[in-house]
Structures are given as C-alpha cells and as structure tokens.
Design a protein around this motif. Structure first.
Motif, PDB file in Angstrom:
ATOM      1  N   GLN A 185       0.829  -1.208   0.000  1.00  0.00           N
ATOM      2  CA  GLN A 185       0.000   0.000   0.000  1.00  0.00           C
ATOM      3  C   GLN A 185       0.863   1.257   0.000  1.00  0.00           C
ATOM      4  N   HIS A 186       2.026   1.215   0.631  1.00  0.00           N
ATOM      5  CA  HIS A 186       2.919   2.376   0.631  1.00  0.00           C
ATOM      6  C   HIS A 186       3.456   2.639  -0.777  1.00  0.00           C
ATOM      7  N   MET A 187       3.661   1.557  -1.530  1.00  0.00           N
ATOM      8  CA  MET A 187       4.114   1.708  -2.913  1.00  0.00           C
ATOM      9  C   MET A 187       3.020   2.360  -3.753  1.00  0.00           C
ATOM     10  N   LEU A 188       1.775   1.957  -3.524  1.00  0.00           N
ATOM     11  CA  LEU A 188       0.672   2.571  -4.271  1.00  0.00           C
ATOM     12  C   LEU A 188       0.527   4.047  -3.895  1.00  0.00           C
ATOM     13  N   LEU A 189       0.656   4.363  -2.625  1.00  0.00           N
ATOM     14  CA  LEU A 189       0.583   5.768  -2.213  1.00  0.00           C
ATOM     15  C   LEU A 189       1.674   6.587  -2.906  1.00  0.00           C
ATOM     16  N   ALA A 190       2.872   6.026  -2.992  1.00  0.00           N
ATOM     17  CA  ALA A 190       3.970   6.730  -3.666  1.00  0.00           C
ATOM     18  C   ALA A 190       3.686   6.883  -5.163  1.00  0.00           C
ATOM     19  N   LEU A 191       3.076   5.890  -5.768  1.00  0.00           N
ATOM     20  CA  LEU A 191       2.704   5.994  -7.190  1.00  0.00           C
ATOM     21  C   LEU A 191       1.652   7.073  -7.401  1.00  0.00           C
ATOM     22  N   LEU A 192       0.731   7.206  -6.459  1.00  0.00           N
ATOM     23  CA  LEU A 192      -0.306   8.238  -6.573  1.00  0.00           C
ATOM     24  C   LEU A 192       0.288   9.643  -6.468  1.00  0.00           C
ATOM     25  N   ASP A 193       1.448   9.756  -5.835  1.00  0.00           N
ATOM     26  CA  ASP A 193       2.127  11.056  -5.701  1.00  0.00           C
ATOM     27  C   ASP A 193       2.847  11.485  -6.973  1.00  0.00           C
ATOM     28  N   ARG A 194       3.117  10.559  -7.864  1.00  0.00           N
ATOM     29  CA  ARG A 194       3.953  10.830  -9.034  1.00  0.00           C
ATOM     30  C   ARG A 194       3.240  11.718 -10.047  1.00  0.00           C
ATOM     31  N   GLU A 195       4.036  12.517 -10.726  1.00  0.00           N
ATOM     32  CA  GLU A 195       3.543  13.347 -11.830  1.00  0.00           C
ATOM     33  C   GLU A 195       4.523  13.217 -12.986  1.00  0.00           C
ATOM     34  N   ALA A 196       4.024  13.350 -14.189  1.00  0.00           N
ATOM     35  CA  ALA A 196       4.851  13.343 -15.401  1.00  0.00           C
ATOM     36  C   ALA A 196       5.682  12.073 -15.533  1.00  0.00           C
ATOM     37  N   SER A 197       5.082  10.936 -15.226  1.00  0.00           N
ATOM     38  CA  SER A 197       5.743   9.646 -15.415  1.00  0.00           C
ATOM     39  C   SER A 197       4.788   8.736 -16.183  1.00  0.00           C
ATOM     40  N   ARG A 198       5.294   7.589 -16.601  1.00  0.00           N
ATOM     41  CA  ARG A 198       4.429   6.666 -17.342  1.00  0.00           C
ATOM     42  C   ARG A 198       3.275   6.174 -16.479  1.00  0.00           C
ATOM     43  N   ALA A 199       3.547   5.886 -15.211  1.00  0.00           N
ATOM     44  CA  ALA A 199       2.482   5.414 -14.326  1.00  0.00           C
ATOM     45  C   ALA A 199       1.434   6.503 -14.111  1.00  0.00           C
ATOM     46  N   SER A 200       1.879   7.735 -13.898  1.00  0.00           N
ATOM     47  CA  SER A 200       0.906   8.815 -13.677  1.00  0.00           C
ATOM     48  C   SER A 200       0.086   9.059 -14.940  1.00  0.00           C
ATOM     49  N   PHE A 201       0.712   8.922 -16.119  1.00  0.00           N
ATOM     50  CA  PHE A 201      -0.028   9.046 -17.375  1.00  0.00           C
ATOM     51  C   PHE A 201      -1.119   7.981 -17.448  1.00  0.00           C
ATOM     52  N   ALA A 202      -0.757   6.739 -17.118  1.00  0.00           N
ATOM     53  CA  ALA A 202      -1.719   5.644 -17.192  1.00  0.00           C
ATOM     54  C   ALA A 202      -2.875   5.871 -16.222  1.00  0.00           C
ATOM     55  N   LEU A 203      -2.563   6.274 -14.998  1.00  0.00           N
ATOM     56  CA  LEU A 203      -3.610   6.515 -14.008  1.00  0.00           C
ATOM     57  C   LEU A 203      -4.522   7.664 -14.442  1.00  0.00           C
ATOM     58  N   THR A 204      -3.936   8.714 -14.999  1.00  0.00           N
ATOM     59  CA  THR A 204      -4.727   9.850 -15.478  1.00  0.00           C
ATOM     60  C   THR A 204      -5.596   9.429 -16.662  1.00  0.00           C
ATOM     61  N   SER A 205      -5.021   8.643 -17.577  1.00  0.00           N
ATOM     62  CA  SER A 205      -5.776   8.174 -18.743  1.00  0.00           C
ATOM     63  C   SER A 205      -6.978   7.322 -18.349  1.00  0.00           C
ATOM     64  N   LEU A 206      -6.857   6.645 -17.233  1.00  0.00           N
ATOM     65  CA  LEU A 206      -7.947   5.781 -16.771  1.00  0.00           C
ATOM     66  C   LEU A 206      -8.895   6.508 -15.808  1.00  0.00           C
ATOM     67  N   GLY A 207      -8.756   7.825 -15.731  1.00  0.00           N
ATOM     68  CA  GLY A 207      -9.698   8.640 -14.975  1.00  0.00           C
ATOM     69  C   GLY A 207      -9.433   8.733 -13.489  1.00  0.00           C
ATOM     70  N   LEU A 208      -8.241   8.387 -13.066  1.00  0.00           N
ATOM     71  CA  LEU A 208      -7.967   8.400 -11.632  1.00  0.00           C
ATOM     72  C   LEU A 208      -7.457   9.751 -11.134  1.00  0.00           C
ATOM     73  N   ALA A 209      -7.167  10.666 -12.021  1.00  0.00           N
ATOM     74  CA  ALA A 209      -6.579  11.962 -11.627  1.00  0.00           C
ATOM     75  C   ALA A 209      -7.400  12.668 -10.561  1.00  0.00           C
ATOM     76  N   ASP A 210      -8.714  12.677 -10.709  1.00  0.00           N
ATOM     77  CA  ASP A 210      -9.575  13.378  -9.765  1.00  0.00           C
ATOM     78  C   ASP A 210     -10.046  12.498  -8.609  1.00  0.00           C
ATOM     79  N   ARG A 211      -9.624  11.236  -8.613  1.00  0.00           N
ATOM     80  CA  ARG A 211     -10.104  10.309  -7.585  1.00  0.00           C
ATOM     81  C   ARG A 211      -8.985   9.718  -6.747  1.00  0.00           C
ATOM     82  N   ARG A 212      -7.814  10.322  -6.792  1.00  0.00           N
ATOM     83  CA  ARG A 212      -6.679   9.794  -6.022  1.00  0.00           C
ATOM     84  C   ARG A 212      -6.965   9.809  -4.522  1.00  0.00           C
ATOM     85  N   GLU A 213      -7.626  10.859  -4.048  1.00  0.00           N
ATOM     86  CA  GLU A 213      -7.951  10.947  -2.613  1.00  0.00           C
ATOM     87  C   GLU A 213      -8.887   9.810  -2.206  1.00  0.00           C
ATOM     88  N   SER A 214      -9.768   9.413  -3.109  1.00  0.00           N
ATOM     89  CA  SER A 214     -10.668   8.310  -2.829  1.00  0.00           C
ATOM     90  C   SER A 214      -9.887   6.999  -2.683  1.00  0.00           C
TER      91      SER A 214
END
Length: 200
Positions: free
Chosen positions: A31-60
């Motif tokens: 879970q700590h790894m996922l939290l760190a991934l949610l913090d990332r910006e301008a990376s491949r993982a952050s692009f994928a999460l944003t593309s899948l609509g998670l940008a506005d739901r990270r707090e959730s």
C-alpha cells in the motif's frame, strides 16, 4: 538490481519508504508503494492513471487504503472469506475500537513481526539502506515488476512496471485500484497499446 530501475521507479520506492515513515509503520508494504505511485507526476504510471480517470479520484483511493489499514490490512475479499466462516470483521473492528480507540488494529500490526520483514535480505536492501524493511508482499511486487519489464522486453524497470505489479497481485492495492476502474488489463492497454491512448 536497482541499477535497472528508472529515476521514476526509484522515486516510488523511496516514496514508499517515506509513506511508511509518515504512517509510523515498521515495514514498507504494498500500500505504501501505491501511495507513492499516486504522488507521481509526469511519469508513465501517472499518465496511465490519469488516462484511466484516476486523476480526480486519487484521494478516494487513499481513503480506501486508509480504511483497509483500519481493518488491520485486510482486503474486502479477506473480510468476505471471514464472513463465510461466520466472522463479521466490521463488528470486530468496532468492538476493538470501542475498547482501544480508532485505528487500534492498525496500531497492533505495527508491533507484530511479519513474515519476510527482515532487514538486509535481498537485492532491494542496498537501495533503501537503513530504512524500514520491506514486507514479503512488497518484495514480491519488486520482483514481479522485473518479470513484467522482462516480458515486455523493456530494458529498465519503470514506475509503470511497479504499478502493473501492484494491479496484478491480489490484495488491498489491486482492490482499491479496481474499485476505481484501474485493472491490470486496462493498465496494459493504456501502456502498451490496444486502447485509445498509449504511454510514450
């Protein structure tokens, strides 16, 4: 082995250690790894999460992880399995918290020795130095990220491989992601093609 990790992947690992420290956890968990991934910006993982609509739901997602910590780290699938045995996890959590305060199960886990949480074991120990040890599950995520990178014939392990590894493994992080529409299959589609967007 960490020489094969990209700058973004290294930042996720160090970020996971930071999240464990801020949460006063004795070990670094998935879970700590996922939290760190949610913090990332301008990376491949952050692009994928944003593309899948998670940008506005990270707090959730962060709230879902916090709720799992409150349940002692058990996923809803674990709670369902206990329910099948006649054990109501929500009642147990409520009773423990009535007697010992909110988050008591989380606090109890901090002092418990867990399998695979030894210091200085494995190729990841040199990277994180004297910080908190990684649980076996977190170590398995690192190993799985290597397997995923090799399967894709990627030369380096990026934060996207860590994200894919978390989504592929059963547990709280994969459950929290799936509840928000992010699955291993959808991540692969965004990262490697077969969908509308592809991470470059």
């Amino acid at each position: 082995m960490f020489e094969r990790f990209t700058k973004d992947a290294r930042a996720v690992v160090l970020g996971a250690v930071g999240h464990a420290e801020r949460l006063n956890a004795e070990t670094v968990e998935e879970q700590h790894m996922l939290l760190a991934l949610l913090d990332r910006e301008a990376s491949r993982a952050s692009f994928a999460l944003t593309s899948l609509g998670l940008a506005d739901r990270r707090e959730s997602v962060k709230r879902a992880l916090a709720e799992a910590r409150r349940r002692g780290g058990l996923s809803r699938a674990d709670a369902d399995a206990l329910s099948g045995l006649g054990i109501d996890l929500s009642k147990i959590v409520s009773r423990v918290e009535e007697a010992h305060g909110e988050g008591a199960l989380e606090a109890e886990r901090k002092g418990a020795e867990r399998k695979g949480a030894g210091r200085g074991k494995g190729w990841w120990s040199g990277f994180v130095g004297g910080h908190r040890p990684f649980t076996q599950g977190a170590k398995d995520v690192l190993t799985e990220s290597l397997r995923i990178a090799l399967a894709q014939r990627d030369r380096y392990i990026g934060d996207e491989h860590l994200l894919l590894a978390l989504a592929a493994r059963p547990g709280v992080p994969a459950e929290a992601l799936a509840d928000h529409g992010v699955t291993y299959a959808s991540l692969r589609r965004v990262l490697y093609g077969g969908g509308e967007a592809k991470a470059g």
